[in-house]
Write a protein that holds these residues in place. Structure first.
Motif, PDB file in Angstrom:
ATOM      1  N   ALA A 199       7.777   5.708   8.711  1.00 37.45           N
ATOM      2  CA  ALA A 199       7.338   5.324  10.020  1.00 37.45           C
ATOM      3  C   ALA A 199       5.749   4.931  10.264  1.00 37.45           C
ATOM      4  CB  ALA A 199       7.281   7.079  10.656  1.00 37.45           C
ATOM      5  N   ALA A 200       4.638   5.572   9.460  1.00 37.93           N
ATOM      6  CA  ALA A 200       3.040   5.131   9.510  1.00 37.93           C
ATOM      7  C   ALA A 200       3.135   3.328   8.732  1.00 37.93           C
ATOM      8  CB  ALA A 200       2.742   6.001   8.253  1.00 37.93           C
ATOM      9  N   ARG A 231      -0.644  -0.533   7.770  1.00 39.85           N
ATOM     10  CA  ARG A 231       0.177  -2.106   8.589  1.00 39.85           C
ATOM     11  C   ARG A 231      -0.957  -3.064   7.787  1.00 39.85           C
ATOM     12  NH1 ARG A 231       2.495   2.175  12.978  1.00 39.85           N
ATOM     13  NH2 ARG A 231       4.325   1.846  12.256  1.00 39.85           N
ATOM     14  N   ALA A 232      -2.006  -3.017   8.480  1.00 39.80           N
ATOM     15  CA  ALA A 232      -3.282  -4.099   7.895  1.00 39.80           C
ATOM     16  C   ALA A 232      -3.307  -5.117   6.999  1.00 39.80           C
ATOM     17  CB  ALA A 232      -4.213  -4.099   8.591  1.00 39.80           C
ATOM     18  N   VAL A 233      -2.704  -4.031   6.105  1.00 42.37           N
ATOM     19  CA  VAL A 233      -2.973  -4.379   3.766  1.00 42.37           C
ATOM     20  C   VAL A 233      -1.821  -5.429   4.526  1.00 42.37           C
ATOM     21  CG1 VAL A 233      -2.923  -3.149   2.229  1.00 42.37           C
ATOM     22  CG2 VAL A 233      -4.259  -2.202   3.471  1.00 42.37           C
ATOM     23  N   ILE A 282       0.838  -1.383  -0.082  1.00 43.05           N
ATOM     24  CA  ILE A 282       0.360  -0.039   0.248  1.00 43.05           C
ATOM     25  C   ILE A 282       0.759   1.404   0.100  1.00 43.05           C
ATOM     26  CG2 ILE A 282      -0.556  -0.403   2.745  1.00 43.05           C
ATOM     27  CD1 ILE A 282      -3.198   1.215   2.109  1.00 43.05           C
ATOM     28  N   ASP A 283       0.930   2.071  -1.086  1.00 43.38           N
ATOM     29  CA  ASP A 283       1.594   3.339  -1.199  1.00 43.38           C
ATOM     30  C   ASP A 283       0.997   4.732  -1.026  1.00 43.38           C
ATOM     31  OD1 ASP A 283       3.429   1.416  -1.910  1.00 43.38           O
ATOM     32  OD2 ASP A 283       2.749   1.869  -3.847  1.00 43.38           O
ATOM     33  N   ASN A 306      -4.778  12.225  12.607  1.00 47.55           N
ATOM     34  CA  ASN A 306      -5.169  11.147  11.528  1.00 47.55           C
ATOM     35  C   ASN A 306      -4.247  10.291  11.072  1.00 47.55           C
ATOM     36  OD1 ASN A 306      -8.025  11.582  12.288  1.00 47.55           O
ATOM     37  ND2 ASN A 306      -8.385  11.968   9.793  1.00 47.55           N
ATOM     38  N   VAL A 307      -2.752  10.972  11.303  1.00 49.55           N
ATOM     39  CA  VAL A 307      -1.452   9.572  10.445  1.00 49.55           C
ATOM     40  C   VAL A 307      -2.104   7.837  11.868  1.00 49.55           C
ATOM     41  CG1 VAL A 307       0.924   9.343  11.022  1.00 49.55           C
ATOM     42  CG2 VAL A 307      -0.254  11.363  10.434  1.00 49.55           C
ATOM     43  N   GLY A 308      -2.092   8.410  12.973  1.00 48.54           N
ATOM     44  CA  GLY A 308      -1.861   7.128  13.508  1.00 48.54           C
ATOM     45  C   GLY A 308      -2.856   6.324  12.915  1.00 48.54           C
ATOM     46  N   ARG A 309      -4.649   6.374  12.654  1.00 50.82           N
ATOM     47  CA  ARG A 309      -4.849   5.804  11.987  1.00 50.82           C
ATOM     48  C   ARG A 309      -4.817   5.400  10.440  1.00 50.82           C
ATOM     49  NH1 ARG A 309     -10.667   8.835  13.868  1.00 50.82           N
ATOM     50  NH2 ARG A 309     -11.145   8.163  15.708  1.00 50.82           N
ATOM     51  N   TRP A 310      -4.548   6.138   9.762  1.00 53.45           N
ATOM     52  CA  TRP A 310      -3.859   5.447   8.770  1.00 53.45           C
ATOM     53  C   TRP A 310      -2.794   4.399   8.653  1.00 53.45           C
ATOM     54  CZ3 TRP A 310      -6.597   6.334   4.821  1.00 53.45           C
ATOM     55  CH2 TRP A 310      -7.188   7.081   4.518  1.00 53.45           C
TER      56      TRP A 310
END
Length: 344
Positions: free
Chosen positions: A24-25, A338-340, A3-4, A329-333
């Motif tokens: 980092a995200a 990471r899940a993807v 995912i990019d 919202n960085v943490g949510r993205w």
């Protein structure tokens, strides 16, 4: 599945900062647009700041550049990123090529095919596998003195991807390209019923496997735990879908799903300068067909359900814009990215 993050024009400093944040995200890479600013220099700045990301052009406009220039830029980026670079090329549209760049356009499909083959012949010459000898319908490259050969490195197997929508171009991608950049306006029926069969046909003509051709898919992701939280991204997605869909050549994207006449109505609103009216034509049902919509904790699963096993990479079209408006919202993205990557 990778995912990019899609990014547009920016300063080198901002590009480097965005790359470090994306790394980092947990994003896999960054895709750089070629619009009001060429992507190459910002991409170099980003690559210096984020040593694990993969970088790609999505897409670099081909025809204003000699294939040799495109090959040399790609070679330099691949060498300096340790092979973490893909060259994405596209034809753009006739008005831009002829009136903004002052270059030849017609016929775009055969011209782009010859361009891709010329770039690949340059790479083979850079790798010292063969002399430079490309003599095609549109491009002839036959001179590469030693002092003009790019620096040697170990990352010369550079993937060349092209943007493709219609049947001729998607068949051609299957024949000569390493990947296909899908248009952001797409549905899953389009992918399965139109694009994949055409890619497979082109691959068969060239004696290749369709699996040799990666799908690189930009996605409108509309995330938020409430309708109100999603509203800004939903409106942005509706507007962008409407803008793309106003092009007559993309009318089939609506017609295939039973939304006949939508493209013509969008064209009328765009011609009138009524962007709110254009966005209003895109119903919630259409939005669900052309975007991934859901709560924050649903988005990763919906991306995987839709694209896992189909796409090699998905690119989030609106994330950079959302983070610019809402840094919190960085943490949510990051959780989505990471899940993807873990689930695909």
């Amino acid at each position: 599945m990778d995912i990019d993050l899609m990014v547009g024009p920016s300063s080198w400093t901002d590009a480097a900062r965005s790359a470090a944040e994306a790394e980092a995200a947990g994003f896999s890479g960054m895709l750089f647009l070629d619009t009001g600013q060429t992507p190459w220099m910002s991409m170099a700045a980003a690559a210096t700041a984020a040593p694990t990301l993969t970088f790609s052009t999505g897409i670099a406009v081909a025809f204003p550049m000699s294939p040799m220039i495109a090959a040399m830029l790609a070679w330099e980026l691949a060498g300096n990123t340790g092979g973490r670079f893909r060259l994405g090329l596209g034809s753009q549209v006739k008005a831009h090529i002829e009136r903004r760049y002052g270059m030849d356009y017609d016929p775009p499909g055969p011209r782009l095919r010859d361009y891709v083959l010329a770039v690949k012949d340059c790479f083979a010459a850079f790798r010292r596998e063969q002399p430079l000898q490309h003599e095609g319908r549109f491009y002839s490259l036959t001179l590469l003195p030693e002092q003009w050969r790019p620096l040697d490195h170990d990352y010369g197997q550079i993937k060349v991807d092209i943007s493709a929508v219609g049947p001729w171009m998607t068949r051609m991608a299957g024949e000569v390209a390493d990947g296909v950049h899908l248009h952001p306006l797409h549905s899953m029926p389009y992918i399965h019923n139109r694009l994949l069969p055409a890619v497979a046909d082109g691959a068969a003509r060239a004696g290749r496997s369709p699996a040799d051709v990666d799908l690189l898919v930009p996605v409108f992701i509309v995330a938020g735990d409430t309708v109100e939280e999603r509203e800004f991204l939903a409106q942005r997605a509706r507007t962008q879908i409407g803008f793309y869909g106003s092009t007559r050549n993309y009318a089939f994207q609506f017609d295939d799903l039973g939304y006949e006449g939508t493209s013509a109505r969008l064209g009328e609103r765009l011609k009138a300068g009524d962007l709110d009216g254009l966005a209003a034509i895109i119903t919630d049902e259409m939005l669900d067909a052309y975007a991934v919509v859901g709560r924050w904790d649903e988005i990763a699963d919906r991306l995987l359900e839709r694209y896992a096993g189909v796409a090699a990479r998905v690119t989030s079209y609106l994330t950079a814009e959302d983070i610019a408006r809402h840094p919190e919202n960085v943490g949510r993205w990051a959780e989505i990215a990471r899940a993807v990557r873990a689930g695909g």
